[in-house]
Design an enzyme around this catalytic site. Sequence first.
Site, PDB file in Angstrom:
ATOM      1  CE  LYS C  81      -3.763   1.998   2.931  1.00 37.54           C
ATOM      2  NZ  LYS C  81      -4.701   2.026   4.118  1.00 37.54           N
ATOM      3  CB  SER C 156      -7.955   3.474   2.924  1.00 33.31           C
ATOM      4  OG  SER C 156      -7.104   2.513   4.069  1.00 33.31           O
ATOM      5  CB  SER C 180      -8.805   1.031   5.781  1.00 34.14           C
ATOM      6  OG  SER C 180      -9.318   1.792   5.814  1.00 34.14           O
TER       7      SER C 180
END
Lengths: 90, 479, 489
Positions: C81, C156, C180
């Site tokens: 990420k 996210s 997330s």
Amino acid sequence: MAVLARLSLTDAEVERLSTELEAILDYVETLEEVDTTDVRPMSHVLPLATPLREDRAAAPLDPQAAVVNAPESAGSAFVVPRVIDGEEEG
Amino acid sequence: MDYEVVIGLEVHTQLRTESKLFSPAPVSYGEEPNHSVHPVCLALPGVLPVLNGQAVELAIRAALATHCEIHPYSVFARKNYFYPDLPKGYQISQYEEPLATGGWIDIELGEGLTKRVRLTRIHMEEDAGKSIHDSEITGGHATHVDLNRAGIPLLEIVSEPDLRSPAEAAAYLRTLRSILRYVDVTDADMEKGHFRCDANISLREPGTSEFGTRTELKNLNSFRFVEEALHAEIDRQGELLDDGVAVQQATMAFDASSQRTRVLRLKEDADDYRYFPDPDLIPLQIDLADIDRVRDELPELPEDRRARFREQYALSDDEAVQLTASRASAEFFEAAVVTQGSAKPIAKWMLRDLAQVLGQLEIGIEDVVLTPDQFAALVGLVEEGRVTPKSARELLPELVERGGDPTALASERGLEAVTDSGVLEGVVDQVIADHPEDVERYRAGEGKVLNFLMGQVMRRTEGKADPGAVRDLLSRRLS
Amino acid sequence: MEASSPLPSLRGVRDLLDSGEGTSVGIVNEALERADALDEALGAFTGMRAEGALEDAAAADARRAAGRTLSPLDGVPVAIKDNMVMEGEPTSCASRILEGFVSPYTSTVVERLRSRGAVIVGRTNLDEFAMGSSTEHSCFRPTSNPWDLDRAPGGSSGGSAVAVASRIVPAALGSDTGGSIRQPASHCGVVGMKPTYGRVSRWGLVAFASSLDQIGVFTRDAGDAALLLEAIAGHDPADSTSLREPVPRFSEELTGDISDLVIGLPREYFLDEGVDPGVLAAVRDGVSVLERAGAKVREVSLPHTRFAVATYYLIATAEASSNLARYDGVRYGRRAASATDLSQMYFLSRSEGFGEEVKRRIMLGTYVLSAGYYDAYYRKAQQVRALVLDDFQKAFDECDVIATPTCPETAFRLGEKTGDPLSMYLGDIYTVSANLAGIPGISVPCGMAGGLPAGLQLLGGPLQEATLLRAADVFQRLTSHHTAVPTAI
Ligand SMILES: [Mg+2]
Ligand SMILES: [Zn+2]
């Protein structure tokens, strides 16, 4: 609030944000229903004490690497617009 | 009107560590900008703080030396505000739950008077970086930011509003600094900004118990500044009150050139620091066993040592105060006494002659190469009459700078006292023969002429004669 | 759109490498090609690391040839990420404010992955600073769900979920502050796991909410998750909140037996209202699979669940408002070009640099910490947080694993909720409690609802990752939901 957060918002943003924040704060009011008498506030889930580091100095960052990401630098110093005398400091 | 002055001080002193409070960057002084930084000091995205154990140890030591209660559980909080030299946008400090509270120190007000000043709290926090406004460096239109200082461990020591005059404030700071240096918590080097002070001050009518509105004087970096700034602020507040104008709560700065204080900002637009416990750090927990260990290892404190010196070495108040002013000085004294045996001459030579040499060389006792043994040997030579005081004073600067055996040095320089009575008698006879008129005047009752004749003998022996012996000999010959 | 071949799972890649049928260079090339072919439609990546990855892959092949393979991850492509830093590489957090930032240091997770031979192939898209549940709040572009490109992947960590679901990479790292990882895993039909708070070092993870953030993994199945998690977990002296407990070899704890486990179903999570009936049915089916495998099932209660979202948003935004104060245009990142004085530098840089959702949260967080409101909001939230933890402690006295839906519904349409932040926040209702309590959670694909994946969430007590992985593994041995390939790519 925007001043404390150092955000400058347009009038439209202010209007929209205040409506949204109001809705969120209304929702958050539900917490008032919870009886928290004698509940110790929990800032952390860990049942630990903060660990201590041995006092040994590591090699510092290369000064050029320290400022390479800076929008403006002079030599190895960061440069910001002039701080006017009296501008507040903590 | 004469007002009663009420002063409380907040001292920030730099803890003596190798690395910073939450970052492994080295603690340095006088480096080029950003030469002592680590990703943590720059608040790069993703960095985390880890607490320096030595800083905690030193903070505990300071708290014990000032009779504070140490809390086994304390919390690091974030103090949020924006400033270019505050890289994270918050300072990690202790707020609601500090390391220690409720101590005191005794300060000497002269003539044997002491006063107990209470401490509110002691906590740890990190220093900010440095903003450089000097237009010779920045070209005038900009400010430079150097983060070498950012994250250096500080101890904040807050006193109760117990101080009643600028002189008391200065005495408090001197005593506090001495204690902290004694227990090796800080160098408290004022030039390097290792010992900084903010002062809260208010005035009130004598006999009232309520406090007046106070102002806060920021960044007083020397003892002299503190006294001057407080005097200036007392005058300013006094004039306002005399005119019936209320003092406004404000943060003030002191300008040394005009000797005046001025308002930096009023408190009504005070910051909202939004303190909250730092979620990157779990509360600090201190074992009682650790506190006991630090207490056991604590060196003798100045006030205890002072009392002991008076008793054990039969020193005057003044001598004891001066010799214990720093731990280095007290330790030098005691080590020398062990060698030499008698305390009084060591004290005299340290406080008068050694102090003078140190003053001339602008160094501290911790910087001398001369060992206490060697110093004791020198004082011993004087005591035994083998070197005159004058010669000893001549040898002292070199010994201080280079050390060495005083006996050997004295003989190398030909500064051994003339103790051979045959040689001395010869010189005395010569002087008597060369100054017949003076001898006449002496014999006619002008006693002080003896000093002149003594001077002549000393000159001819190049000061190496023992003055006592010369005086004896002269008076015998002239009677 | 199928111009490239899907990558196998993590253990599939390992087997190819072990058998000599594939090389790391070959597999990394395939991953890069597949990203090239698919990512215009998906927007899963913010940047690829082609050159560095191929060098690392060649080194992995050389090690393997020399018989010095480092771990089961050696030579395996992994995506991270874009909020975990790596020296010499940009980190954007999908924010304009980090424009041009190249990190001079490396996060512990990346360090650990690389020391075990894993090849970092690229950085994945996210909601700006991990604030969001849809991966629409990215300064680059929204990420699309590979099951329906008009839908959000969740967030996210949407980019990581999509990269794994689309078979571009066999594994990816994400971060989970309020769900997330688990929520996008659920929406994309992959496994997503958030370990116990403190299990994986946060050093080098760009902070959103420090007391809630935790790095975790995306894979196709629990077996792969176990391998990836054991590589990144463990004590790190650079993170004060890192746990010292030894890390089990999770991959060796997948015994296939769950007859010793009691599964608790929290009454409050299975209310028929507020949950998509299709999702609820898939989750109930999932629980019955576990029951048939020998686990006992019983009802438990988590009474403070309904306060969890409010509690979460107060704590998370408060911490975020402070964590994001460092983006000031002084030392790195964006400074507004028009700023001529100090005050403008702050106000303009931050206003131009942060997106809408981030500003919204900074404002809320600043408000709840401000003088006069702190006690009513922040302190109150911390007290309720203690009660949420208390609920879990009581529940885990009665069961080993708690099973719930991961999300109340399947993936929503792009743009559907951006105008209504509160309804977006409520999508985290089942996931945020685990972050408040610091406990581990995993989302496992458990079927489809209306043509979109649904997720079964399993929660465990602190440090019970092995138990969760064992249960998830058993579930996947008995089901095939995780083998379904997204239909839109
Ligand atoms: Mg203060
Ligand atoms: Zn302070």
